[in-house]
Design an enzyme around this catalytic site. Structure first.
Site, PDB file in Angstrom:
ATOM      1  N   ARG A   1      -9.795  35.739 -26.721  1.00  0.00           N
ATOM      2  CA  ARG A   1     -10.874  35.911 -25.738  1.00  0.00           C
ATOM      3  C   ARG A   1     -10.892  37.347 -25.249  1.00  0.00           C
ATOM      4  O   ARG A   1     -11.933  37.959 -25.080  1.00  0.00           O
ATOM      5  CB  ARG A   1     -10.703  34.943 -24.584  1.00  0.00           C
TER       6      ARG A   1
ATOM      7  N   ASP B   1      -9.721  32.319 -32.224  1.00  0.00           N
ATOM      8  CA  ASP B   1     -10.579  31.438 -31.433  1.00  0.00           C
ATOM      9  C   ASP B   1     -12.008  31.929 -31.624  1.00  0.00           C
ATOM     10  O   ASP B   1     -12.259  32.850 -32.422  1.00  0.00           O
ATOM     11  CB  ASP B   1     -10.144  31.458 -29.956  1.00  0.00           C
TER      12      ASP B   1
ATOM     13  N   HIS C   1     -13.425  25.818 -32.368  1.00  0.00           N
ATOM     14  CA  HIS C   1     -13.070  27.169 -31.905  1.00  0.00           C
ATOM     15  C   HIS C   1     -13.119  28.205 -33.029  1.00  0.00           C
ATOM     16  O   HIS C   1     -12.308  29.134 -33.052  1.00  0.00           O
ATOM     17  CB  HIS C   1     -11.668  27.152 -31.271  1.00  0.00           C
TER      18      HIS C   1
ATOM     19  N   ASP D   1      -7.980  21.350 -30.959  1.00  0.00           N
ATOM     20  CA  ASP D   1      -8.521  20.932 -29.660  1.00  0.00           C
ATOM     21  C   ASP D   1     -10.035  21.107 -29.601  1.00  0.00           C
ATOM     22  O   ASP D   1     -10.607  21.912 -30.345  1.00  0.00           O
ATOM     23  CB  ASP D   1      -7.890  21.759 -28.533  1.00  0.00           C
ATOM     24  N   GLU D   2     -10.641  20.381 -28.691  1.00  0.00           N
ATOM     25  CA  GLU D   2     -12.047  20.558 -28.301  1.00  0.00           C
ATOM     26  C   GLU D   2     -12.967  20.766 -29.501  1.00  0.00           C
ATOM     27  O   GLU D   2     -13.788  21.676 -29.506  1.00  0.00           O
ATOM     28  CB  GLU D   2     -12.171  21.751 -27.341  1.00  0.00           C
TER      29      GLU D   2
ATOM     30  N   TRP E   1      -1.775  18.723 -23.605  1.00  0.00           N
ATOM     31  CA  TRP E   1      -2.402  19.624 -22.615  1.00  0.00           C
ATOM     32  C   TRP E   1      -3.324  18.897 -21.661  1.00  0.00           C
ATOM     33  O   TRP E   1      -3.448  19.284 -20.501  1.00  0.00           O
ATOM     34  CB  TRP E   1      -3.135  20.770 -23.329  1.00  0.00           C
TER      35      TRP E   1
ATOM     36  N   TYR F   1      -1.306  25.438 -16.553  1.00  0.00           N
ATOM     37  CA  TYR F   1      -2.407  26.290 -17.014  1.00  0.00           C
ATOM     38  C   TYR F   1      -2.502  27.539 -16.128  1.00  0.00           C
ATOM     39  O   TYR F   1      -2.968  27.493 -14.989  1.00  0.00           O
ATOM     40  CB  TYR F   1      -3.706  25.478 -17.081  1.00  0.00           C
TER      41      TYR F   1
ATOM     42  N   THR G   1      -7.494  33.504 -21.761  1.00  0.00           N
ATOM     43  CA  THR G   1      -7.912  34.797 -21.203  1.00  0.00           C
ATOM     44  C   THR G   1      -9.430  34.995 -21.173  1.00  0.00           C
ATOM     45  O   THR G   1      -9.904  36.130 -21.205  1.00  0.00           O
ATOM     46  CB  THR G   1      -7.244  35.953 -21.975  1.00  0.00           C
ATOM     47  N   GLU G   2     -10.189  33.906 -21.111  1.00  0.00           N
ATOM     48  CA  GLU G   2     -11.643  34.071 -20.978  1.00  0.00           C
ATOM     49  C   GLU G   2     -11.977  35.031 -19.835  1.00  0.00           C
ATOM     50  O   GLU G   2     -12.869  35.857 -19.937  1.00  0.00           O
ATOM     51  CB  GLU G   2     -12.324  32.726 -20.695  1.00  0.00           C
TER      52      GLU G   2
HETATM   53  C1  ACM Z   1      -6.989  23.785 -24.619  1.00  0.00           C
HETATM   54  O1  ACM Z   1      -6.792  24.141 -23.442  1.00  0.00           O
HETATM   55  N1  ACM Z   1      -8.228  23.696 -25.079  1.00  0.00           N
HETATM   56  C2  ACM Z   1      -5.884  23.444 -25.494  1.00  0.00           C
END
Ligand code: ACM
Length: 634
Positions: free
Chosen positions: A174, A203, A277, A353-354, A420, A445, A492-493
């Site tokens: 990020r 990512d 991602h 993820d996601e 997570w 987090y 780190t967005e």
């Molecule tokens: C995550 O926080 N998407 C692993």
């Protein structure tokens, strides 16, 4: 000289307490009838009993990191009968292993004449040295502080870790962090006995590692247009705008960082986050998506997704690899063929993820593929993908680790799970007899806001130091043998520079370090906070940024009928909170907070200050009534 000694002794008595983070398994002060203190100075020799080169380097690195003038540095020499005039630091590797110490434990004995350290492995002696360093006054962290004398209080310590996996994750996608910054991040974590650096290398917003057989990954995937401001609200690239922000690590850089980490007992787990991602991959190789849209770019943080209150989301831009395309597996084989030999660690993290499934659901190729392979839904399709990736990773001699979504649709046979979304994924994976690393959003987090939202850049959630400290990686219902350990994650967005990365990481990483190293029963919030304050001084002396949000007031509100009631507290003992609602600046003569107060109606702003022993402590918070009203609704 006398003055110098006086200064040192003053700081010695000020800091003559155990300030060690993480707190050791056992610590005893040695007084031998009076004050016992070792003065590390030019009259000290270093004895590495069996001349082990790794241990010699640990000793050398330690001495070089202190502000010794070169003529005053201790030299390697055996000392038969140490005295106050002829002192010695002895590093010994046990010939017969001490079972209690394991691979990373150590003993440390400090008297006026000698510092004796023993361990089974060099890693233990590395940690003995980190403990020694923390027993010196905080000023030693200032490179200019070069008095050539470093006092250490007499003590007897036995110490070893609770968990083998003691991690921090840094997202370099990020925002990009340079090789030197990554090394510094590793150096600091090692000082707190954290041993696993999870390197989030790919990512949506940047691919950061050179893959020689796939040059476009870094020629295109490592660069995006520069944007500032809130991530997720940024402007898309303009027609013809040059992608100038970014960077990547060459394979030579990676080797250098891996070696640097190894000298500090830190092992590196690389992560390539797939199949979601993947916008940076698809900017370079659009043919790996379902739509194969050629007009792709590395996303700078636009509104690429819509998020719904139930936690689900819809991707406005395709960011998934196409699991029905053999070319995707050929691509991943190339990536992991080059990555595997660079990292000695047995794990490769494949993300998982996601992953948004909407594009797979719409794609005729994916649908046909599912039918042919008897996959009943997109979760099973993702599970198919993960199992294929596991085979690739296993073929390279590595173990697959992934975020807890890899449980969905069936876990790959040898996979380790990183939990997570709370602890439940970890609990389920352990029930299925898979290894687990706990890194729940609720405790670990580090991108979450740690102070009042009026003085921090807001992000979706808050996580105080106190809450982080209450993290317990082994749930009651779970067999502890499957829990490898725990980890803090810095996404780190919203972290645009390295000093801010440190601010977000510390002091919460100290809480994580104590959780994963120290015995559960030795954890003690008040004691920890005292030690944290000492480490603030260490970071200040080293010009490192650290968050002191713990010094600020905690402001919460509640509705009592029509009344808006407000509480102002602190997570620390001995802190007084003063406030104003009359637009004046609060000081210690303002009203002192004792019981909840009513915030009167109108254009009112609450201003809050903290003091300790009559001295200002934290930042002044200034919160309009409209904001206080919103807090009451949560
Ligand atoms: C995550 O926080 N998407 C692993």
């Amino acid at each position: 000289m006398k003055k110098l000694l006086l200064l040192l002794l003053t700081s010695y008595s000020l800091f003559a307490q155990n300030n060690i983070i993480p707190t050791p398994v056992s610590y005893e002060m040695v007084t031998s009838g009076g004050m016992s203190m070792f003065m590390l100075d030019a009259r000290t020799s270093i004895d590495v009993t069996d001349n082990n080169p790794e241990v010699k380097r640990i000793a050398e690195n330690f001495i070089n990191s202190l502000g010794f003038m070169s003529s005053q540095k201790p030299v390697f020499k055996k000392v038969e009968k140490p005295t106050m005039q002829d002192k010695v630091m002895i590093f010994t590797l046990n010939k017969t292993p001490n079972a209690q110490l394991g691979n990373e434990g150590y003993t440390l004995d400090v008297t006026g004449e000698a510092i004796k350290m023993t361990a089974n492995k060099p890693a233990g002696l590395f940690y003995a040295v980190q403990t020694l360093r923390q027993m010196m006054p905080p000023q030693v962290e200032n490179k200019e502080f070069s008095m050539g004398m470093f006092p250490i209080m007499g003590c007897k310590i036995t110490d070893y870790p609770r968990f083998g996996w003691r991690g921090l994750m840094l997202d370099v996608s990020r925002h990009f962090f340079t090789k030197e910054e990554v090394k510094n991040y590793i150096d600091l974590m090692a000082r707190y006995k954290l041993n696993t650096f999870h390197w989030h290398l790919a990512d949506d917003n940047g691919w950061r590692i050179e893959i020689k057989s796939l040059p476009k990954l870094t020629e295109i995937g490592a660069w995006r247009v520069e944007r500032f401001g809130g991530f997720g609200n940024r402007e898309s690239p303009k027609e013809g705008e040059e992608a100038k922000y970014g960077g990547f690590y060459t394979q030579e850089d990676v080797k250098e960082i891996v070696a640097y980490a190894a000298e500090r007992n830190v092992t590196i787990v690389p992560e390539i986050d797939v199949p979601g991602h993947s916008m940076a991959v698809l900017a370079a190789y659009p043919e790996l998506s379902t739509k194969k849209d050629l007009k792709r770019y590395v996303d700078p943080g636009t509104k690429f997704a819509d998020w719904f209150p139930n936690g689900t989301f819809k991707m406005n831009i395709e960011n998934t690899l196409n699991p029905s395309d053999e070319k995707v597996y050929e691509f991943l084989d190339k990536v992991f063929t080059e990555i595997a030999p660079l990292f000695p660690n047995k794990y490769i993290h494949m993300g998982g993820d996601e992953c948004y499934h909407g594009y797979w659901e719409e794609d005729a190729g994916c649908q046909a593929f599912m039918k042919k392979n008897n996959l009943k839904d997109v979760h099973e399709l993702q599970s198919y993908f993960v199992k294929r990736v596991e085979k690739i990773i296993n073929k390279k001699g590595k173990v697959l680790i992934g975020w807890d979504e890899i449980l969905e649709g069936g876990l790959a046979p040898n996979a380790t799970v990183m939990s997570w979304r709370g602890m439940k994924g970890g609990i389920e994976a352990a029930r299925q007899k898979h290894d687990v690393v706990m890194t729940p959003t609720t405790f670990a987090y580090l991108d979450y806001v740690q102070g009042d939202p009026t003085v921090e850049k807001p992000i979706y959630a808050s996580l105080s130091l106190k809450k982080t400290y209450s993290f317990e990686p082994v749930p009651d219902s779970t067999d502890a043998k499957y829990i490898l350990g725990g980890q803090g994650n810095l996404w780190t967005e919203q972290v645009q520079n390295y000093r801010h990365a440190l601010y977000m990481t510390y002091p919460r990483a100290w809480a994580i370090a104590e959780t994963v190293w120290s015995p559960k029963e030795k954890k003690d919030w008040d004691g920890f906070v005292n030690r944290v304050e000492n480490h603030f001084m260490r970071f200040d002396a080293a010009n490192l940024k650290v968050s002191k949000a713990i010094f600020d007031a905690i402001v919460t509100t509640k509705k009592d009928g029509e009344k808006l009631m407000c509480e102002m507290t602190s997570d620390m003992k001995g802190v007084d909170v003063f406030y104003t609602i009359d637009d004046s600046f609060p000081d210690k003569f303002s009203p002192k907070y004792i019981n909840p107060i009513e915030i009167p109606k109108g254009d009112v702003t609450l201003k809050v200050a903290t003091y300790r022993n009559g001295q200002p402590l934290g930042r002044i918070l200034s919160i309009p009534r409209t904001d206080l009203e919103k807090r009451a609704k949560k």
